[in-house]
Design a protein around this motif. Structure first.
Motif, mmCIF file in Angstrom:
data_model
loop_
_atom_site.group_PDB
_atom_site.id
_atom_site.type_symbol
_atom_site.label_atom_id
_atom_site.label_comp_id
_atom_site.label_asym_id
_atom_site.label_seq_id
_atom_site.Cartn_x
_atom_site.Cartn_y
_atom_site.Cartn_z
ATOM 1 N N LEU A 60 0.806 -1.234 -0.129
ATOM 2 C CA LEU A 60 0.198 -0.040 0.075
ATOM 3 C C LEU A 60 0.838 1.272 -0.056
ATOM 4 N N ASN A 61 2.015 1.346 0.337
ATOM 5 C CA ASN A 61 2.799 2.451 0.599
ATOM 6 C C ASN A 61 3.040 3.245 -0.883
ATOM 7 N N ASP A 62 2.766 4.406 -0.804
ATOM 8 C CA ASP A 62 2.920 5.376 -2.200
ATOM 9 C C ASP A 62 4.062 6.179 -1.874
ATOM 10 N N ARG A 63 5.000 6.152 -2.977
ATOM 11 C CA ARG A 63 6.387 6.854 -2.908
ATOM 12 C C ARG A 63 6.042 8.461 -2.661
ATOM 13 N N ASP A 64 5.156 8.945 -3.527
ATOM 14 C CA ASP A 64 4.946 10.288 -3.710
ATOM 15 C C ASP A 64 4.066 10.806 -2.147
ATOM 16 N N ALA A 65 3.422 10.060 -1.869
ATOM 17 C CA ALA A 65 2.465 10.470 -0.864
ATOM 18 C C ALA A 65 3.566 10.315 0.571
#
Length: 324
Positions: free
Chosen positions: A231-236
């Motif tokens: 679920l981890n999003d780089r930009d977020a």
């Protein structure tokens, strides 16, 4: 093996945690149970600043995680203190929702269309300052409560409008109540607004974002690592972490009217932050950017902006206790 996800019991918390639970099951196939935890912030009617800040919503959840009553927590990231909590880490930040603030007003009015002296409700000192900066004639009313109860005060003619997070309204299906959306360039919001934090025991996965993907994790730790990694999003993660880096360096909490906005564009992380006086008469904005590479520390970019704010003298007009 089933993952137990801890959440607050509000409609918003249950909605966003339910979204995370479904995403985890869809991404890695792991079944999920929700564990509802009641915090002091949920039951008290006192103002947020008098309760000691946003941490009042997180403390009971964190105690439940440490006590092994759940395996993973879902927080609204803006509700988490910037200071680390012993034994726990934020191991993932899913794709970020709309970070903007929204006006929900009677008669479909925008901020500029509200009549002189209109009553606008908010529990945020930052929003108070921004409202008064934009419209000094407004009567800004301190309010608490969940989204529906705040909207009900507009519908009952107690208030002319309230200001809420667009992300929260979207998550519970109340975006139809929005009558005006505030652009982040002129109305920066709480650091991390619109982002969720997935917090776990450090011992389960042994590190942060990258460690959540390590193959040597075992048992429940392996499931947790797979879930947060999926679920981890780089930009977020980059934008929210940079914004919170401003707060961490300023040592500011909910009593400090601080807004921040970060964005990733063409391989560069851009960050701006503004500190307001509580009456909205003064504000200072500072900016910085950095190319995204292996050397980039979003926390340090946040610290750079915060240091510029301090050099510009924001401590002279910030609320007492906002900076230490």
């Amino acid at each position: 093996m089933t993952l137990r996800i801890g959440t607050r019991g509000s409609a918003l918390a249950l909605a966003q945690t339910g979204d995370v639970a479904r995403d985890i099951t869809a991404a890695v196939g792991t079944p999920v149970d929700l564990v509802t935890v009641i915090s002091h912030g949920d039951v008290s009617r006192a103002s947020l600043s008098s309760l000691g800040g946003t941490g009042v919503f997180a403390s009971a959840l964190r105690e439940a995680l440490v006590a092994d009553e759940c395996d993973l927590l879902v927080h609204s990231l803006k509700d988490l203190p910037t200071q680390p909590y012993d034994g726990l880490i934020v191991a993932g930040i899913p794709q970020r929702a709309d970070a903007r603030d929204a006006l929900c007003a009677r008669d479909n009015l925008s901020l500029g269309e509200l009549p002189r002296g209109a009553k606008v409700g908010t529990g945020s000192p930052r929003r108070v300052a921004q409202l008064l900066a934009a419209r000094p004639d407004l009567q800004v009313i301190d309010i608490r409560g969940n989204i529906d109860s705040r909207l009900a005060r507009v519908n009952s003619d107690d208030l002319d409008a309230v200001v809420l997070a667009a992300a929260g309204l979207d998550r519970i299906g109340r975006s139809d109540a929005i009558t005006d959306l505030f652009d982040l360039d002129r109305w920066p919001t709480a650091p991390g607004q619109g982002a969720l934090a997935l917090e776990v025991r450090a011992s389960d996965i042994g590190g942060g974002f990258e460690a959540a993907l390590r193959e040597e994790a075992a048992g429940i730790g392996e499931q947790i690592a797979a879930a947060v990694g999926a679920l981890n999003d780089r930009d977020a993660a980059l934008t929210a972490t940079a914004e919170r880096g401003v707060l961490a360096t300023l040592e500011a909490g909910c009593a400090a009217p601080v807004g921040a906005a970060a964005v990733v564009q063409d391989g560069t992380l851009f960050l701006s932050a503004t500190v307001y006086s509580t009456d909205g008469l003064r504000s200072v904005t500072e900016r910085a950017d950095a190319e995204i590479d292996e050397q980039l520390s979003p926390e340090m970019l946040g610290a750079r902006v915060a240091e510029r704010l301090l050099e510009a003298g924001v401590a002279s007009f910030a609320p007492v206790g906002a900076f230490s």
